[in-house]
Design an enzyme around this catalytic site. Structure first.
Site: not given
Ligand code: CP
Length: 335
Positions: A133, A160, A163, A255, A295, A323
């Site tokens: 990340r 991402h 996700q 988001d 998310c 996830r």
């Protein structure tokens, strides 16, 4: 990985071996993604996305099946985090454990203490897969360049992908199929939006993004999304009115308005995005059975109200759970 259990069946007067196929073998032996870096949804084909989702669904049927422990037996995942995480860290670690492997957590900005090429070159000698990340997508690409083991993007400033795999799985579970659905993303055209836009269009879902005109999505991402739409026949729209976006929507997604690293812009963003809050008024324009997605982490009262986050249409915890399953699918196919 052992491919099948062997039992013995009384076959007439003779004992004949009976091969009971493992439900996972079709994925553990599938060559399509073996050893591949997973940097973006853009780099995955529709068939590869379908394969990951299919694998995730099979693994999800019995997540603690002891037979799954053979899939990553003896394998190690290094998890590099330049930014905080709850879901990504826990789901990758639990996922590796359920697959019989282990995960290591490393925190801190990459390229400070030693060059990224050296980090990648060292990890390569110890672990079987890297998840990172990062602030910059370039850091993920640099890890890919110098590591011989596969690298997974656990969120960069561009995409991402993990996700989106979980989100597509969640939408399929709730709506049966992605093809022909109307997905409305309301808010900031960030990394999550980029991945979802391209992934949804690749899978044949129509995608409408509503954002303030001053916060337009990345041109390269829109070009990739338009290409995905032309290949699948789905429709892409970018609008600046959230009501227009959610009309006839099967999915309403939002988001954070202020991604990690954008804290200096927090006030200006909150003002610009205020009309794009996912609340009961906005959701009332969607189909009555629309699902509401986020998310997480959510900023309650900013991009989404408590009423919508906790309401009957919300599937945010299914997304969070998925996830785990989606990433287990990914690991099964690349390790
Ligand atoms: N959605 C997501 O990536 O959550 P974390 O930031 O907690 O990992």
């Amino acid at each position: 990985m052992k491919s099948a259990k062997v039992a013995v069946k009384n076959f007439g007067n003779k004992l004949a071996p009976l091969v009971i196929a493992s439900p996972y073998q079709q994925f553990t032996s599938h060559p399509a993604l073996r050893g591949r870096d997973i940097t973006t949804v853009e780099a995955l084909s529709a068939e590869e996305i379908k394969l990951i989702l299919a694998c995730a669904k099979v693994l999800k049927l019995k997540p603690k099946d002891p037979a799954q422990k053979q899939i990553a037996e003896g394998k190690t995942l290094a998890m590099l985090f330049e930014k905080p995480s709850l879901r990504t860290r826990i789901t990758f670690e639990v996922g590796m454990n359920q697959l019989g492997g282990s995960a290591l957590f490393v925190e801190g900005k990459l390229g400070i203490r030693e060059a990224i090429c050296d980090v990648a070159g060292n990890l390569d000698r110890w672990v079987d897969v890297i998840m990172a990340r990062t602030f910059s997508h370039q850091t993920v690409l640099e890890l890919c360049k110098y590591a011989k083991v596969p690298v997974i993007n656990g969120l960069s400033d561009l995409e991402h992908p993990c996700q989106t795999l979980a989100d597509l799985l969640t939408i399929e579970e709730h709506k049966g199929s992605l093809k022909g659905l109307n997905i409305a993303y309301v808010g900031d055209a960030n990394n999550v939006a980029n991945s979802l836009m391209i992934g949804a269009l690749k899978m044949g879902a129509n995608f409408t993004l509503a954002c303030p005109a001053a916060f337009a999505p990345n041109d390269d991402m829109v070009a990739a999304a338009a290409k995905a739409a032309s290949e699948s026949g789905a429709k892409l729209k970018i609008v600046h009115d959230p009501v227009v976006a959610v009309q006839h929507a099967d999915v309403v997604y939002t988001d954070t308005w202020v991604s990690m690293g954008q804290e200096d812009e927090a006030e200006i963003r909150k003002q610009a995005f205020a009309p794009f809050q996912v609340n009961s008024t906005i959701v009332s324009y969607a189909k009555p059975d629309a699902i509401v997605m986020h998310c997480l982490p959510a900023h309650r009262g900013a991009e989404i109200t408590d009423e919508q986050l906790d309401g009957p249409q919300s599937v945010v915890l299914d997304q969070a759970e998925n996830r785990l399953h989606a990433q287990k699918g990914l690991l099964t196919l690349i390790l």
